[in-house]
Design a protein around this motif. Sequence first.
Motif, PDB file in Angstrom:
ATOM      1  N   LYS A 157     -34.076 112.144  61.548  1.00  0.00           N
ATOM      2  CA  LYS A 157     -33.813 112.304  60.473  1.00  0.00           C
ATOM      3  C   LYS A 157     -32.316 112.240  60.003  1.00  0.00           C
ATOM      4  CE  LYS A 157     -37.456 115.754  59.174  1.00  0.00           C
ATOM      5  NZ  LYS A 157     -37.955 117.264  58.845  1.00  0.00           N
ATOM      6  N   VAL A 158     -31.465 112.491  61.041  1.00  0.00           N
ATOM      7  CA  VAL A 158     -30.164 112.437  60.871  1.00  0.00           C
ATOM      8  C   VAL A 158     -29.583 110.880  60.677  1.00  0.00           C
ATOM      9  CG1 VAL A 158     -27.868 112.548  61.901  1.00  0.00           C
ATOM     10  CG2 VAL A 158     -29.641 114.733  61.700  1.00  0.00           C
ATOM     11  N   ASN A 159     -30.270 110.090  61.750  1.00  0.00           N
ATOM     12  CA  ASN A 159     -30.140 108.591  61.755  1.00  0.00           C
ATOM     13  C   ASN A 159     -30.503 108.118  60.416  1.00  0.00           C
ATOM     14  OD1 ASN A 159     -29.029 108.659  64.165  1.00  0.00           O
ATOM     15  ND2 ASN A 159     -30.857 108.165  65.169  1.00  0.00           N
ATOM     16  N   ASN A 160     -31.686 108.367  59.673  1.00  0.00           N
ATOM     17  CA  ASN A 160     -32.280 108.186  58.575  1.00  0.00           C
ATOM     18  C   ASN A 160     -31.183 108.369  57.211  1.00  0.00           C
ATOM     19  OD1 ASN A 160     -34.246 106.756  59.546  1.00  0.00           O
ATOM     20  ND2 ASN A 160     -36.035 108.578  59.236  1.00  0.00           N
ATOM     21  N   ALA A 161     -30.955 109.522  57.266  1.00  0.00           N
ATOM     22  CA  ALA A 161     -29.753 110.022  56.547  1.00  0.00           C
ATOM     23  C   ALA A 161     -28.548 109.458  56.394  1.00  0.00           C
ATOM     24  CB  ALA A 161     -29.631 111.675  56.314  1.00  0.00           C
ATOM     25  N   ALA A 162     -28.122 108.996  57.606  1.00  0.00           N
ATOM     26  CA  ALA A 162     -26.831 108.484  57.797  1.00  0.00           C
ATOM     27  C   ALA A 162     -26.983 107.011  57.376  1.00  0.00           C
ATOM     28  CB  ALA A 162     -26.369 108.370  59.205  1.00  0.00           C
ATOM     29  N   SER A 163     -28.014 106.476  57.756  1.00  0.00           N
ATOM     30  CA  SER A 163     -28.006 105.042  57.242  1.00  0.00           C
ATOM     31  C   SER A 163     -28.395 105.044  55.637  1.00  0.00           C
ATOM     32  CB  SER A 163     -29.637 104.548  57.722  1.00  0.00           C
ATOM     33  OG  SER A 163     -29.815 103.376  57.382  1.00  0.00           O
ATOM     34  N   SER A 164     -29.100 105.777  55.235  1.00  0.00           N
ATOM     35  CA  SER A 164     -29.217 105.982  53.661  1.00  0.00           C
ATOM     36  C   SER A 164     -28.064 106.151  53.033  1.00  0.00           C
ATOM     37  CB  SER A 164     -30.268 107.016  53.279  1.00  0.00           C
ATOM     38  OG  SER A 164     -30.316 107.310  51.904  1.00  0.00           O
ATOM     39  N   ALA A 165     -26.997 107.100  53.549  1.00  0.00           N
ATOM     40  CA  ALA A 165     -25.843 107.242  53.112  1.00  0.00           C
ATOM     41  C   ALA A 165     -24.868 106.162  52.985  1.00  0.00           C
ATOM     42  CB  ALA A 165     -25.226 108.713  53.725  1.00  0.00           C
ATOM     43  N   LYS A 166     -24.973 105.563  54.353  1.00  0.00           N
ATOM     44  CA  LYS A 166     -24.048 104.260  54.497  1.00  0.00           C
ATOM     45  C   LYS A 166     -24.399 103.119  53.336  1.00  0.00           C
ATOM     46  CE  LYS A 166     -22.951 104.202  59.228  1.00  0.00           C
ATOM     47  NZ  LYS A 166     -23.278 103.244  60.453  1.00  0.00           N
TER      48      LYS A 166
END
Length: 192
Positions: A157-166
């Motif tokens: 979830k953190v990785n998905n959120a970070a990717s989405s934020a990027k």
Amino acid sequence: MRTSKQQEEKGFFAKVGDAISSLWDDTTDKAEDIKEATADKVSDIKKAVTAKKASATKKATATKANVTAKANKATSTTKTKVAETKDSAKAKVADAKDSAKEKVATAKTKAADVKAKADKAVAQTKADTAKATDKAKITAAKAVDKAKSTSEKASAKVNNAASSAKKTVAAKADKAATAAKKRTTAAKKSAA
């Protein structure tokens, strides 16, 4: 360090020893009393014989034979009583020893029973402990697996959120850059 059972057995054998010693002392005392009584009786008879000897010489031989017979009889009776007393004492000592052996055997049997029960209880406790340990290990392993799974999901979830934020930041940065270029171009045109 002695156990209370060993002290109890020691006390029991001490009592048996005291009983045997007491029986022997009683037997010896009784034999001495009989011997003294016999000696006194013989002495009395001898005195009586001496007195009669002075008064009647003819009766002395018969009286002497009678006294000797009585003395022999008294001695024989004394020896018989002493022998009977010794036999009785020996029998009592033998009975006391047999009784002591029986009590020791009973105590050993009881001790063996107690030890067997204790060994059984220890074995049961070990088995219960092993089961509880195995169960705890299984529960811990399940908890670790669940924690790993939860951690992996959270990490995803953190990785998905970070990717989405990027992506969002990059898109906004591109828009801002494009807008800045447009303003710069517009400013250059205005200035020219």
